[in-house]
Write a protein that holds these residues in place. Structure first.
Motif, PDB file in Angstrom:
ATOM      1  N   ALA A  96       0.839  -1.149  -0.254  1.00  0.00           N
ATOM      2  CA  ALA A  96       0.176   0.006  -0.052  1.00  0.00           C
ATOM      3  C   ALA A  96       0.861   1.130  -0.004  1.00  0.00           C
ATOM      4  CB  ALA A  96      -0.860  -0.022   1.379  1.00  0.00           C
ATOM      5  N   GLY A  97       0.495   2.127  -0.996  1.00  0.00           N
ATOM      6  CA  GLY A  97       1.390   3.175  -1.097  1.00  0.00           C
ATOM      7  C   GLY A  97       2.594   3.261  -1.529  1.00  0.00           C
ATOM      8  N   SER A  98       3.142   2.205  -2.411  1.00  0.00           N
ATOM      9  CA  SER A  98       4.241   2.314  -3.066  1.00  0.00           C
ATOM     10  C   SER A  98       4.296   0.933  -3.954  1.00  0.00           C
ATOM     11  CB  SER A  98       5.360   1.776  -1.940  1.00  0.00           C
ATOM     12  OG  SER A  98       5.245   0.538  -1.275  1.00  0.00           O
ATOM     13  N   LYS A  99       5.195   1.074  -4.889  1.00  0.00           N
ATOM     14  CA  LYS A  99       5.221  -0.050  -5.949  1.00  0.00           C
ATOM     15  C   LYS A  99       6.714  -0.568  -5.854  1.00  0.00           C
ATOM     16  CE  LYS A  99       1.598   2.004  -8.719  1.00  0.00           C
ATOM     17  NZ  LYS A  99       1.094   2.567  -9.838  1.00  0.00           N
ATOM     18  N   PRO A 100       6.904  -1.878  -6.095  1.00  0.00           N
ATOM     19  CA  PRO A 100       8.196  -2.360  -6.110  1.00  0.00           C
ATOM     20  C   PRO A 100       9.020  -1.733  -7.428  1.00  0.00           C
ATOM     21  CG  PRO A 100       6.566  -4.277  -5.795  1.00  0.00           C
ATOM     22  CD  PRO A 100       5.849  -2.769  -5.899  1.00  0.00           C
ATOM     23  N   SER A 101      10.340  -1.745  -7.065  1.00  0.00           N
ATOM     24  CA  SER A 101      10.873  -0.822  -8.324  1.00  0.00           C
ATOM     25  C   SER A 101      11.811  -1.694  -8.869  1.00  0.00           C
ATOM     26  CB  SER A 101      11.715   0.137  -7.639  1.00  0.00           C
ATOM     27  OG  SER A 101      12.595  -0.141  -6.703  1.00  0.00           O
ATOM     28  N   VAL A 137       9.149 -13.604  -8.824  1.00  0.00           N
ATOM     29  CA  VAL A 137      10.117 -14.677  -9.269  1.00  0.00           C
ATOM     30  C   VAL A 137      11.320 -14.642  -8.555  1.00  0.00           C
ATOM     31  CG1 VAL A 137      11.434 -15.399 -11.326  1.00  0.00           C
ATOM     32  CG2 VAL A 137       9.114 -14.626 -11.561  1.00  0.00           C
ATOM     33  N   ASN A 138      11.974 -13.669  -8.262  1.00  0.00           N
ATOM     34  CA  ASN A 138      13.252 -13.735  -7.642  1.00  0.00           C
ATOM     35  C   ASN A 138      13.288 -13.982  -6.053  1.00  0.00           C
ATOM     36  OD1 ASN A 138      14.801 -12.868  -9.811  1.00  0.00           O
ATOM     37  ND2 ASN A 138      14.785 -10.577  -9.326  1.00  0.00           N
ATOM     38  N   GLY A 139      12.155 -13.492  -5.385  1.00  0.00           N
ATOM     39  CA  GLY A 139      11.846 -13.966  -4.008  1.00  0.00           C
ATOM     40  C   GLY A 139      11.053 -13.158  -3.416  1.00  0.00           C
ATOM     41  N   ILE A 140      10.953 -13.146  -2.110  1.00  0.00           N
ATOM     42  CA  ILE A 140       9.787 -12.461  -1.231  1.00  0.00           C
ATOM     43  C   ILE A 140      10.300 -10.890  -1.145  1.00  0.00           C
ATOM     44  CG2 ILE A 140       8.311 -12.369   0.657  1.00  0.00           C
ATOM     45  CD1 ILE A 140       9.728 -15.420   0.997  1.00  0.00           C
ATOM     46  N   SER A 141       9.490  -9.751  -1.440  1.00  0.00           N
ATOM     47  CA  SER A 141       9.718  -8.418  -1.401  1.00  0.00           C
ATOM     48  C   SER A 141      10.131  -8.115  -0.043  1.00  0.00           C
ATOM     49  CB  SER A 141       8.837  -7.764  -1.718  1.00  0.00           C
ATOM     50  OG  SER A 141       8.581  -6.283  -1.453  1.00  0.00           O
ATOM     51  N   GLY A 142      10.698  -7.166   0.376  1.00  0.00           N
ATOM     52  CA  GLY A 142      11.032  -6.622   1.844  1.00  0.00           C
ATOM     53  C   GLY A 142       9.707  -6.050   2.048  1.00  0.00           C
ATOM     54  N   HIS A 143       8.724  -5.815   1.038  1.00  0.00           N
ATOM     55  CA  HIS A 143       7.465  -5.345   1.715  1.00  0.00           C
ATOM     56  C   HIS A 143       6.454  -6.322   2.420  1.00  0.00           C
ATOM     57  CE1 HIS A 143       7.549  -1.052   0.045  1.00  0.00           C
ATOM     58  NE2 HIS A 143       8.229  -1.634  -1.052  1.00  0.00           N
ATOM     59  N   ASP A 144       6.814  -7.553   1.726  1.00  0.00           N
ATOM     60  CA  ASP A 144       5.752  -8.822   1.960  1.00  0.00           C
ATOM     61  C   ASP A 144       6.178  -9.665   3.097  1.00  0.00           C
ATOM     62  OD1 ASP A 144       4.027  -7.703   0.028  1.00  0.00           O
ATOM     63  OD2 ASP A 144       5.248  -8.605  -1.786  1.00  0.00           O
ATOM     64  N   LYS A 250      12.458  -1.093   1.335  1.00  0.00           N
ATOM     65  CA  LYS A 250      11.819  -2.360   1.200  1.00  0.00           C
ATOM     66  C   LYS A 250      11.729  -2.825  -0.362  1.00  0.00           C
ATOM     67  CE  LYS A 250       8.314  -1.091   3.925  1.00  0.00           C
ATOM     68  NZ  LYS A 250       8.828  -0.202   4.798  1.00  0.00           N
ATOM     69  N   ASP A 251      11.569  -1.934  -1.235  1.00  0.00           N
ATOM     70  CA  ASP A 251      11.863  -2.223  -2.769  1.00  0.00           C
ATOM     71  C   ASP A 251      12.862  -2.699  -2.800  1.00  0.00           C
ATOM     72  OD1 ASP A 251       9.400  -0.867  -3.174  1.00  0.00           O
ATOM     73  OD2 ASP A 251      10.276   0.790  -3.886  1.00  0.00           O
ATOM     74  N   LYS A 252      14.221  -2.367  -2.334  1.00  0.00           N
ATOM     75  CA  LYS A 252      15.596  -2.931  -2.714  1.00  0.00           C
ATOM     76  C   LYS A 252      15.751  -4.234  -2.286  1.00  0.00           C
ATOM     77  CE  LYS A 252      17.420   1.885  -3.193  1.00  0.00           C
ATOM     78  NZ  LYS A 252      18.285   2.870  -2.488  1.00  0.00           N
ATOM     79  N   TRP A 253      15.385  -4.407  -1.188  1.00  0.00           N
ATOM     80  CA  TRP A 253      15.607  -5.643  -0.415  1.00  0.00           C
ATOM     81  C   TRP A 253      14.659  -6.629  -0.900  1.00  0.00           C
ATOM     82  CZ3 TRP A 253      19.106  -6.288   4.014  1.00  0.00           C
ATOM     83  CH2 TRP A 253      19.067  -7.643   4.439  1.00  0.00           C
ATOM     84  N   VAL A 254      15.230  -7.944  -1.260  1.00  0.00           N
ATOM     85  CA  VAL A 254      14.415  -9.388  -1.684  1.00  0.00           C
ATOM     86  C   VAL A 254      15.085 -10.439  -0.916  1.00  0.00           C
ATOM     87  CG1 VAL A 254      13.588 -10.706  -3.524  1.00  0.00           C
ATOM     88  CG2 VAL A 254      13.813  -8.274  -3.874  1.00  0.00           C
ATOM     89  N   PHE A 255      14.188 -11.096  -0.351  1.00  0.00           N
ATOM     90  CA  PHE A 255      14.625 -12.326   0.292  1.00  0.00           C
ATOM     91  C   PHE A 255      14.377 -13.431  -0.770  1.00  0.00           C
ATOM     92  CE2 PHE A 255      12.831  -9.890   3.896  1.00  0.00           C
ATOM     93  CZ  PHE A 255      13.858 -10.091   5.018  1.00  0.00           C
ATOM     94  N   GLU A 256      15.807 -13.700  -1.153  1.00  0.00           N
ATOM     95  CA  GLU A 256      15.782 -14.434  -2.518  1.00  0.00           C
ATOM     96  C   GLU A 256      15.282 -16.066  -2.225  1.00  0.00           C
ATOM     97  OE1 GLU A 256      18.795 -13.360  -5.678  1.00  0.00           O
ATOM     98  OE2 GLU A 256      19.421 -12.259  -4.071  1.00  0.00           O
ATOM     99  N   TYR A 257      14.881 -16.635  -3.224  1.00  0.00           N
ATOM    100  CA  TYR A 257      14.586 -18.201  -3.212  1.00  0.00           C
ATOM    101  C   TYR A 257      15.986 -18.822  -3.221  1.00  0.00           C
ATOM    102  CZ  TYR A 257       9.815 -16.777  -4.393  1.00  0.00           C
ATOM    103  OH  TYR A 257       8.410 -16.043  -4.430  1.00  0.00           O
ATOM    104  N   GLU A 258      15.911 -19.874  -2.625  1.00  0.00           N
ATOM    105  CA  GLU A 258      17.117 -20.654  -2.487  1.00  0.00           C
ATOM    106  C   GLU A 258      18.240 -20.121  -1.784  1.00  0.00           C
ATOM    107  OE1 GLU A 258      16.094 -23.603  -3.027  1.00  0.00           O
ATOM    108  OE2 GLU A 258      14.373 -22.933  -4.438  1.00  0.00           O
ATOM    109  N   LYS A 259      18.159 -18.839  -1.175  1.00  0.00           N
ATOM    110  CA  LYS A 259      19.441 -18.287  -0.357  1.00  0.00           C
ATOM    111  C   LYS A 259      18.818 -18.301   1.190  1.00  0.00           C
ATOM    112  CE  LYS A 259      21.490 -16.616  -4.057  1.00  0.00           C
ATOM    113  NZ  LYS A 259      22.939 -16.821  -4.269  1.00  0.00           N
ATOM    114  N   THR A 260      20.038 -18.424   1.950  1.00  0.00           N
ATOM    115  CA  THR A 260      19.538 -18.697   3.377  1.00  0.00           C
ATOM    116  C   THR A 260      19.875 -17.502   4.273  1.00  0.00           C
ATOM    117  OG1 THR A 260      20.408 -20.949   3.122  1.00  0.00           O
ATOM    118  CG2 THR A 260      20.544 -20.019   5.537  1.00  0.00           C
ATOM    119  N   TYR A 261      19.023 -17.195   5.109  1.00  0.00           N
ATOM    120  CA  TYR A 261      18.850 -15.861   6.120  1.00  0.00           C
ATOM    121  C   TYR A 261      18.628 -16.322   7.394  1.00  0.00           C
ATOM    122  CZ  TYR A 261      17.938 -13.579   1.497  1.00  0.00           C
ATOM    123  OH  TYR A 261      17.866 -13.221   0.206  1.00  0.00           O
ATOM    124  N   CYS A 262      19.294 -15.537   8.067  1.00  0.00           N
ATOM    125  CA  CYS A 262      19.113 -15.904   9.772  1.00  0.00           C
ATOM    126  C   CYS A 262      18.682 -14.635  10.423  1.00  0.00           C
ATOM    127  CB  CYS A 262      20.513 -16.094  10.573  1.00  0.00           C
ATOM    128  SG  CYS A 262      21.355 -17.753   9.779  1.00  0.00           S
TER     129      CYS A 262
END
Length: 383
Positions: A96-101, A137-144, A250-262
């Protein structure tokens, strides 16, 4: 009142508590959760713990380390997770209020968006739609990617006087990104994971039994740090949380598929010893108001507090950690649940069914708790 109850912590990949596994609180051993969307490991640590499984450690070495000792942190939910690429490409809605770039630099784990993956539609009506497809396709948006609490029925009549004031303290002092409505028919309080978690480590992190299991600070491995800096994400947790409040971050950050995060969520605000919420200038006895499952019965047999890692756009659930309080009289000596506690657990499941969080078709699959619900801990995957 707190002395009448015992805590039990379970985890799973959905709202069906029949699919959950028992979490060995304060043990360095991780619980592994897996579904079509994510592979995850978790450690739950609680200061002054006196719950199930029986003979659990009352604390963890984690709490003697900094910054947790100085903060007087009372609990920690540490998660190591790897998002899986969906079997089918799904469109994610912009926040809401923004669009992924569509940015030319690397995402938060080092890959580039310069070349659209083959799943992206060849034609999009607008550049915004193409950017939206790329993000999905790349992953989960920082918004989401969201983290927070939710409930399956109204709790507004159970909230104490001054609760709105307490919420203002939380949003101003602790998590400005938190959003939701505790007075809704199905109350929720979610925040973007990017600003809600106290620590985010881009990479596999470390598992150190001497430090309590999963242990990592803000940052990442070499590739992770390079990727963070490439999109302007600050190195420190405090600065990252502030930076993450901006939509373009949040537009710039993507939690990418097949990548590991802690990620690690910790604070000194919930004291599980006497079940109280202690905010700056405000203390609330949780037991007096905590959401309970006994809404249909004259006696409250249990209370629950649920933490959820989810996708805002698709409304899919990645991980649930459930804190349940049962009357001591409803627990067997071996730590298993007596019929009254089993019935309370089933009532909680039925509330989730009514709320649309569990498919009706799954209701008849069972009414109790997982087979590994006793003292012995079984390291198992939830499929």
């Amino acid at each position: 009142m707190a002395g009448k109850y015992v805590i039990r912590v379970t985890a799973g990949s959905d709202y069906d508590n029949d699919n959950h596994v028992l979490v060995p609180v304060n043990s360095p051993e991780t619980v592994k959760i897996s579904n079509d969307l994510v592979d995850a490991e978790i450690n739950v640590r609680v200061q002054n713990y006196n719950g199930l499984p029986r003979n659990s450690p009352t604390t963890s070495p984690y709490f003697s380390l900094e910054p947790h000792a100085a903060n007087d942190d009372q609990y920690s939910l540490a998660i190591r997770f790897t998002p899986k690429r969906p079997r089918k490409s799904r469109r994610q809605s912009p926040s809401a209020g923004s669009k992924p770039s569509s940015h030319d630099g690397p995402t938060a784990n080092g890959s580039s968006n310069d070349t659209a993956p083959q799943d992206v539609p060849e034609e999009s009506s607008t550049a915004d739609e193409k950017a939206e497809s790329l993000s999905a396709v790349n992953g989960i948006s920082g918004h989401d990617l969201q983290f927070g609490n939710d409930f399956d029925h109204p709790i507004r009549d159970r909230l104490p006087p001054g609760f709105s004031y307490a919420m203002n303290i939380v949003k101003w002092w602790i998590d400005p990104g938190l959003d939701g409505d505790p007075y809704d028919d199905m109350p929720y309080l979610y925040g973007p994971a990017l600003s809600s978690f106290n620590s985010i480590h881009v990479g596999a992190g470390e598992h150190v039994p001497e430090k309590g299991g999963l242990y990592f600070g803000e940052g990442g491995d070499e590739a992770g740090m390079e990727a963070r800096r490439a999109i302007g994400a600050p190195d420190s947790a405090k600065d990252r949380k502030k930076w993450a409040l901006a939509n373009d971050s949040k537009d710039k950050w993507v939690f990418e598929y097949e990548k590991t995060y802690c990620v690690d969520f910790f604070n000194p605000y919930i004291d599980f010893k006497d079940f109280s919420l202690r905010l700056p200038g405000f203390t609330l006895p949780i037991m007096k108001y905590w959401d309970g499952q006994g809404l249909r019965t004259h006696k409250k047999r249990s209370h629950t507090l649920r933490y959820v890692l989810r996708n805002r756009a698709t409304e899919e659930t990645y991980l649930i950690i459930l804190f349940s309080l049962y009357l001591k009289e409803d627990i067997n000596e071996d730590g298993s649940l007596k019929p009254a506690a089993l019935e309370a657990t089933h009532e909680d499941k039925m509330l989730a069914v009514e709320a649309g969080k569990i498919d009706d078709a799954d209701v008849e699959k069972g009414k109790g708790v997982p087979e590994n619900s006793k003292d012995e801990y079984v390291d198992s995957d939830v499929d």
